[in-house]
Design a protein around this motif. Structure first.
Motif, mmCIF file in Angstrom:
data_model
loop_
_atom_site.group_PDB
_atom_site.id
_atom_site.type_symbol
_atom_site.label_atom_id
_atom_site.label_comp_id
_atom_site.label_asym_id
_atom_site.label_seq_id
_atom_site.Cartn_x
_atom_site.Cartn_y
_atom_site.Cartn_z
ATOM 1 N N SER A 1 2.559 -2.212 5.276
ATOM 2 C CA SER A 1 1.295 -2.601 5.046
ATOM 3 C C SER A 1 0.556 -3.209 6.400
ATOM 4 O O SER A 1 -0.734 -3.001 6.711
ATOM 5 C CB SER A 1 1.021 -3.895 4.598
ATOM 6 N N GLU B 1 0.795 -1.076 9.328
ATOM 7 C CA GLU B 1 0.693 0.110 9.989
ATOM 8 C C GLU B 1 -0.188 1.006 9.226
ATOM 9 O O GLU B 1 -0.222 1.031 7.923
ATOM 10 C CB GLU B 1 1.869 0.671 10.134
ATOM 11 N N THR B 2 -1.123 1.876 9.828
ATOM 12 C CA THR B 2 -2.080 2.563 9.211
ATOM 13 C C THR B 2 -1.872 4.107 9.393
ATOM 14 O O THR B 2 -1.591 4.509 10.684
ATOM 15 C CB THR B 2 -3.366 2.349 9.791
ATOM 16 N N ALA C 1 -0.257 5.318 0.164
ATOM 17 C CA ALA C 1 0.078 5.937 1.419
ATOM 18 C C ALA C 1 -0.002 7.448 1.431
ATOM 19 O O ALA C 1 1.134 7.959 0.527
ATOM 20 C CB ALA C 1 1.181 5.463 2.241
ATOM 21 N N GLU D 1 1.686 7.388 11.828
ATOM 22 C CA GLU D 1 1.035 5.979 11.932
ATOM 23 C C GLU D 1 0.865 5.170 13.238
ATOM 24 O O GLU D 1 1.559 5.717 13.814
ATOM 25 C CB GLU D 1 1.752 5.341 10.794
ATOM 26 N N THR D 2 0.190 4.200 13.052
ATOM 27 C CA THR D 2 0.249 3.203 13.950
ATOM 28 C C THR D 2 1.376 2.427 14.262
ATOM 29 O O THR D 2 2.122 2.503 12.989
ATOM 30 C CB THR D 2 -0.963 2.104 13.866
ATOM 31 N N SER E 1 0.890 -1.298 0.063
ATOM 32 C CA SER E 1 0.076 -0.195 0.021
ATOM 33 C C SER E 1 0.841 1.190 -0.099
ATOM 34 O O SER E 1 0.447 2.312 0.310
ATOM 35 C CB SER E 1 -1.030 0.110 1.280
#
Length: 157
Positions: free
Chosen positions: A70, A72-73, A47, A100-101, A43
């Motif tokens: 991928s 971590e958001t 991002a 991000e997380t 992703s």
């Protein structure tokens, strides 16, 4: 009339088809490389990037720590605002690259930044929006500490 009969020989058709295929594949490859897309399902191409302040000696991905993982958001809304403010307070003059997380278990959230001198730094923040630690330098492999110094603020995750 005889010259027209030889115009579309099987050899010429095969050569023209191979040429068309080569041009199409080459164009696709160049376009994919330019957009950063790949067939791995990553992703990273979609991002969001919050700032462009990474040093020029960064590895693939444009950031010193690489592309977004991928698992971590990216943060949004209030969480993004709070973590960004905490990170900027901990690293004055630094530039936020992404927030991000954190999937490594250091904290709930992480802010990837570049210090004013270009040194990569990651600020870790827990769910209570307290800075847990600040790690300078290039990150190590997953499960291992960063290659440079690390400092902690005493708060727990």
């Amino acid at each position: 009339m005889n010259s027209k009969a030889k115009r579309w020989t099987p050899e010429r058709i095969v050569v023209l088809m191979a040429l068309a295929f080569g041009i199409t594949a080459g164009t696709y490859g160049i376009a994919s490389a330019a957009t950063g897309s790949s067939s791995s399902g990553s992703s990273a191409a979609s991002a969001p990037q919050f700032a462009a302040g990474a040093p020029s000696a960064a590895p693939s991905g444009g950031q010193p720590w690489g592309r977004q993982r991928s698992d971590e958001t990216p943060l949004t809304g209030d969480a993004l605002d709070k973590v960004t403010a905490l990170a900027k307070a901990k690293v004055p003059g630094g530039t936020i690259d992404r927030v991000e997380t954190d999937a490594d278990g250091n904290a709930a959230y992480e802010a990837h930044m570049a210090k004013a001198d270009g040194t990569p730094v990651t600020v870790y923040v827990n769910k209570q929006f307290e800075v847990v630690s600040v790690e300078s330098g290039m990150p190590g492999p997953p499960g291992r500490p960063a290659q440079s110094s690390s400092s902690s603020s005493g708060a727990s995750a």
